[in-house]
Structure formats: C-alpha cells, structure tokens
Design an enzyme around this catalytic site. Structure first.
Site, short mmCIF file in Angstrom:
data_model
loop_
_atom_site.label_atom_id
_atom_site.label_comp_id
_atom_site.label_asym_id
_atom_site.label_seq_id
_atom_site.Cartn_x
_atom_site.Cartn_y
_atom_site.Cartn_z
N ASP A 1 34.96 -35.03 42.54
CA ASP A 1 34.43 -34.42 41.32
C ASP A 1 33.74 -33.09 41.62
OD1 ASP A 1 35.39 -36.63 40.14
OD2 ASP A 1 33.47 -37.49 39.56
N CYS B 1 33.77 -37.59 36.54
CA CYS B 1 33.64 -38.85 35.82
C CYS B 1 32.66 -38.72 34.66
CB CYS B 1 33.18 -39.93 36.78
SG CYS B 1 31.45 -39.74 37.22
N CYS C 1 34.67 -38.57 45.87
CA CYS C 1 35.33 -38.83 44.59
C CYS C 1 36.12 -37.61 44.10
CB CYS C 1 34.32 -39.25 43.53
SG CYS C 1 33.11 -37.99 43.16
N CYS D 1 26.51 -39.30 41.11
CA CYS D 1 26.96 -38.36 40.07
C CYS D 1 25.78 -37.49 39.61
CB CYS D 1 27.55 -39.12 38.89
SG CYS D 1 28.65 -40.47 39.35
FE1 FES Z 1 31.83 -38.84 41.68
FE2 FES Z 1 30.87 -39.55 39.37
S1 FES Z 1 32.30 -40.64 40.56
S2 FES Z 1 30.57 -37.68 40.43
#
Ligand code: FES
Length: 133
Positions: free
Chosen positions: A37, A60, A35, A104
């Site tokens: 992040d 996110c 993702c 996450c």
């Molecule tokens: Fe990757 Fe939340 S979508 S940390």
C-alpha cells in the site's frame, strides 16, 4: 462486535480531503513493503499553520480511513502539532483499528512526517532550532 468501527467505515466510504495540492509546500510519500500500500500527503503551510492538506492512498480501507482521519486531525493546526501526531492518536480517533491493521495508521503518521520534512528541506529557515542543553 463488528471488525471495524462506524468511524472507520465512514472515513473509508466518505474520505475527507482526497486529492492533490499542485503547489503544495510539502509532499510526503510512504509505502509498506509487505502489503504494497502507498500513501501520499500534500501540505499547504502558511505562517506555521497547516492551511490545507490532501491525500492520495492506494491501499486498504484502514489506510484510506487513517489518512482521511489524519488530515482532519492536522488541518488548521500548527506544524508543531502535526509533528507529534502519532499513529495511535489516529487509530484512537477512528475508535480503534484491529491489531493487524495498526500498521495502516503508521502510514498516515509517516506520510505526514515525510511531508513536513520535505517542507523543512525546502524552507530550512522554518525548521525549529534545536535547543542547546
Ligand atoms: Fe497495508 Fe492497510 S493492509 S496499509
């Protein structure tokens, strides 16, 4: 049922302990390649107690809520407790996360682990001794 619990929404909208500790004793940064992040944790440790913790999360809402909750769970606690904090405990404290958002909360667990590892690398005398079997 709402996708996110009130606690997730609260910690997402009003995250606790956001920021940087300039003279942190341990810093940990992790990312999720899928993702994209990124989460960074800063720890201040005094006499084996986590006296302060701050985070920066570029990610996110669930990642922000997870990091915020994780900081609340370890602040003022002994290092040994922070070492054993799991992503499941973070998710439970948030009254749950959707399955596809559990990763996450893993970022929060890993960022704290990395920050503690950084602390032990800088302070090897503080590292708990492995007990011989
Ligand atoms: Fe990757 Fe939340 S979508 S940390």
């Amino acid at each position: 049922m709402a996708l996110y619990s009130d606690k997730v929404m609260d910690h997402f909208r009003n995250p606790r302990n956001v920021g940087v500790i300039e003279d942190a004793d341990g810093v940990g940064e992790v990312g999720n390649a899928k993702c994209g992040d990124i989460m960074k944790m800063y720890l201040k440790i005094d006499d084996d107690i986590i006296t302060d913790v701050k985070f920066e999360t570029f990610g996110c809402g669930s990642a922000i809520a997870s990091s915020s909750m994780a900081t609340e769970l370890i602040k003022g606690k002994p290092v040994s407790e922070a070492m054993t904090l799991t992503n499941k405990a973070v998710a439970e404290a948030l009254d749950g996360l959707p399955d596809y958002k559990m990763h996450c909360s893993v970022l929060a667990e890993e960022a704290i682990q990395n920050a503690l590892e950084d602390y032990y690398t800088k302070n090897p005398d503080q590292r708990p001794q492995q007990t011989e079997k």
